[in-house]
Design an enzyme around this catalytic site. Structure first.
Site, mmCIF file in Angstrom:
data_model
loop_
_atom_site.group_PDB
_atom_site.id
_atom_site.type_symbol
_atom_site.label_atom_id
_atom_site.label_comp_id
_atom_site.label_asym_id
_atom_site.label_seq_id
_atom_site.Cartn_x
_atom_site.Cartn_y
_atom_site.Cartn_z
ATOM 1 N N ASP A 185 0.680 -1.014 0.237
ATOM 2 C CA ASP A 185 -0.027 0.018 0.482
ATOM 3 C C ASP A 185 0.767 1.461 0.059
ATOM 4 O O ASP A 185 1.614 1.079 1.323
ATOM 5 C CB ASP A 185 -1.191 -0.050 1.297
ATOM 6 N N HIS A 186 0.999 2.029 -0.852
ATOM 7 C CA HIS A 186 1.939 2.383 -1.767
ATOM 8 C C HIS A 186 1.873 3.907 -0.631
ATOM 9 O O HIS A 186 2.903 4.275 -0.475
ATOM 10 C CB HIS A 186 2.229 3.059 -2.694
ATOM 11 N N HIS A 248 -5.689 2.517 1.108
ATOM 12 C CA HIS A 248 -4.288 4.072 1.238
ATOM 13 C C HIS A 248 -5.661 4.661 2.928
ATOM 14 O O HIS A 248 -5.246 4.896 3.478
ATOM 15 C CB HIS A 248 -4.963 5.300 0.548
HETATM 16 C C1 BG6 Z 1 -3.287 4.716 -6.233
HETATM 17 C C2 BG6 Z 1 -4.827 4.448 -7.156
HETATM 18 O O1 BG6 Z 1 -3.508 3.040 -5.663
HETATM 19 O O2 BG6 Z 1 -3.227 5.761 -5.669
HETATM 20 C C3 BG6 Z 1 -4.771 5.319 -7.958
HETATM 21 O O3 BG6 Z 1 -4.236 3.429 -7.557
HETATM 22 C C4 BG6 Z 1 -4.749 6.977 -6.994
HETATM 23 O O4 BG6 Z 1 -6.159 6.019 -8.478
HETATM 24 C C5 BG6 Z 1 -3.337 6.852 -6.606
HETATM 25 O O5 BG6 Z 1 -4.798 7.935 -8.148
HETATM 26 C C6 BG6 Z 1 -2.903 7.926 -5.620
HETATM 27 O O6 BG6 Z 1 -1.726 8.095 -5.323
HETATM 28 P P1 BG6 Z 1 -0.662 9.184 -4.388
HETATM 29 O O7 BG6 Z 1 0.144 8.683 -4.152
HETATM 30 O O8 BG6 Z 1 -0.911 9.661 -5.620
HETATM 31 O O9 BG6 Z 1 -1.897 10.452 -3.957
#
Ligand code: BG6
Length: 507
Positions: A185-186, A248
């Site tokens: 989960d980045h 997230h």
């Molecule tokens: C991803 C989603 O996990 O996270 C995307 O699949 C989303 O739809 C993105 O745009 C948002 O990540 P960040 O790091 O740009 O806030």
């Protein structure tokens, strides 16, 4: 997460090696880890895909990705030359077990050359329907049997619903031990998100007020200006609930709401997060109506450019019922949080790109100043900005300088940019390094993923079963559907947005 030694010889085998994720995120992250001296001397990156490419052609592609997306800018010639010595490409059909023999040979060759047994990381940067077959083929070829030396990284989405997540967990569990499985989960790798743990558990002044006696409500808001871009195919089957909230936003909520862990061990931290998910109040269909709002963007203008509505986007059903916005009010039924609403919202094509957590404290118990003293009044609020601004602000009342007693709201601010000269690493750098080090703190455990699915299933099925009659119900460059305002206004609050002059830019 706490790094004690440099990692052992490592081989990355990247499935989806010619894909966008590798090009934009993984290769630049590995390159920056290399620049900062975090990679071992003996490492290799083996990209794999169905496209026919030579090693050199593959290197050119990754070089372009790094030049375009690396946080450290264009790759310096000498450094790139050195780094690229470690890159290989192998054409392979991941569904064919025979392809894996070649991986076996490459691993063996490296081990012989390095006179060591390398850690092998299988990174599945592929569409989720390939997760099971790749895992099975790794197993059939006996390439994942050493629990100390092999790891598998699974990108999201982890399952499409509770059932499919359970099935995938079961399959992975029959091949690997839990400590070999890294579910990404980045958001957990973001510097500002990790800092919430430091902020909460390294400062004694917060704990006494971090509960229902002092906190009135919490908001977690992740809004994006981007639309679905070229991901219509995936997104139309997912929607905001699956794409952002199940993972997230619930992870952020867990970090805010968790009990202090006894130590920083991966399982200790993850146990405390699972406790939160297990304590969250489950929805009945009636609750869904009262506590959850969905939205879909229509066409509009963003920063002077006309943009299409969701239903007009490529690879999206022109009659789509998929939500691009979701807002939900959650409760956590435990001693710490009983009665404190947690409002979360996320949406695409919103007015501002920002991820912000706002924790509003209760008002003073008794107002001692005359009415005329109040110029502006805001209950104390702690604002944790995750992106693009990276800061923590505490809003407090102060006396405006002058001969009169006039009160207004001011911010006490910790701002990354003003405090630290060094650049924050990208989330993928942290997560790749943790995978190499064998630290699972910032990865989702199987039971966590299932609890999160379990929680949102009633909302998912209510929304799937009943088509929204008013989609599209918000226009691009807005703050989402009016009902989302009503959701929070009913309780006497409003959504917090970072004033424009406090934004450090947008995506
Ligand atoms: C991803 C989603 O996990 O996270 C995307 O699949 C989303 O739809 C993105 O745009 C948002 O990540 P960040 O790091 O740009 O806030």
């Amino acid at each position: 997460m706490i790094r004690t030694s440099k990692s052992e010889p490592t081989i990355f085998i990247i499935f989806g090696g010619t894909g966008d994720l590798n090009y934009r995120k993984l290769a630049p992250a590995l390159y920056n880890l290399f620049l900062d001296g975090w990679l071992p001397e003996q490492f290799s990156i083996i990209g794999t895909g169905r496209t026919k490419l030579t090693d050199d052609e593959y290197k050119v592609k990754l070089h372009e990705g790094i030049n375009q997306f690396s946080r450290s800018g264009k790759a310096e010639d000498g450094k790139w030359e050195e780094f690229s010595q470690h890159i290989y490409y192998q054409i392979a059909d991941a569904t064919n077990p025979d392809s894996y023999k070649e991986f076996g040979t490459r691993i063996e060759n490296h081990n012989n050359e390095w006179n060591a047994k390398a850690t092998v990381i299988y990174y599945l940067a592929v569409s989720p329907n390939f997760f099971p077959i790749i895992a099975k083929n790794i197993s059939k070829s006996n390439l994942g049997t050493d629990p100390d030396k092999t790891r598998i990284v699974i990108e999201k989405p982890f399952g499409h619903d509770l059932e499919s997540a359970k099935e995938l967990n079961k399959l992975l569990g029959s091949i690997f031990t839990e400590r070999q499985i890294y579910r990404i989960d980045h958001y957990l790798g973001k510097e500002t998100v990790q800092n919430i743990l430091a902020f909460r558990f390294a400062n004694s002044i917060l704990e006494p007020v971090w509960n229902r006696s002092y906190i009135e409500h919490v908001q977690i808001s992740v809004t994006e200006q981007l639309g679905v871009e070229d991901r219509g195919d995936y997104y139309d089957k997912a929607g905001a609930l699956r794409d952002m909230i199940q993972n997230h936003l619930l992870q952020l909520l867990c970090i805010i709401a968790m009990e202090p862990p006894i130590n920083f061990n991966a399982d200790e931290v993850r146990n405390r997060k699972v406790d939160v998910l297990r304590a969250m109040r489950k929805f009945t269909p009636d609750d869904v109506r009262m506590s959850a709002v969905r939205g879909q963007y229509g066409k509009g203008w963003m920063e002077g450019k006309q943009v299409p509505g969701y239903r007009e986007e490529a690879k999206v059903d022109p009659d789509s019922n998929t939500e691009t916005f979701a807002a939900i009010k959650f409760f956590i039924d435990n001693w710490r949080w009983q009665g404190v609403p947690f409002y979360v919202r996320t949406g695409k094509r919103m007015h501002q790109a920002s991820s912000v957590i706002s924790i509003q404290f209760k008002d003073v118990p008794h107002f001692v100043f005359p009415k005329e003293a109040v110029e502006s009044w805001q209950q104390n609020r702690l604002i944790i900005s995750i992106q693009p601004e990276m800061s923590i602000r505490l809003e407090v009342q102060a006396k405006r300088p002058g001969l009169d007693m006039i009160l207004n709201t001011v911010d006490m601010v910790f701002d990354y940019k003003g405090t630290y000269a060094s650049q924050a690493p990208e989330a993928y750098e942290t997560l790749l390094l943790d995978t190499m080090m064998g630290d699972q703190t910032l990865f989702m455990r199987g039971d966590q993923v299932e609890e999160a699915w379990d929680l949102i299933m009633p909302v998912l099925s209510t929304w799937n079963n009943k088509k929204s009659l008013n989609f599209p119900n918000y226009s691009a460059d807005s703050w989402g559907p009016e009902l989302a305002e009503a959701l929070i206004a009913r309780d006497g609050f409003h959504w917090f947005t970072l004033p424009v002059n406090k934004k450090s830019g947008s995506k």
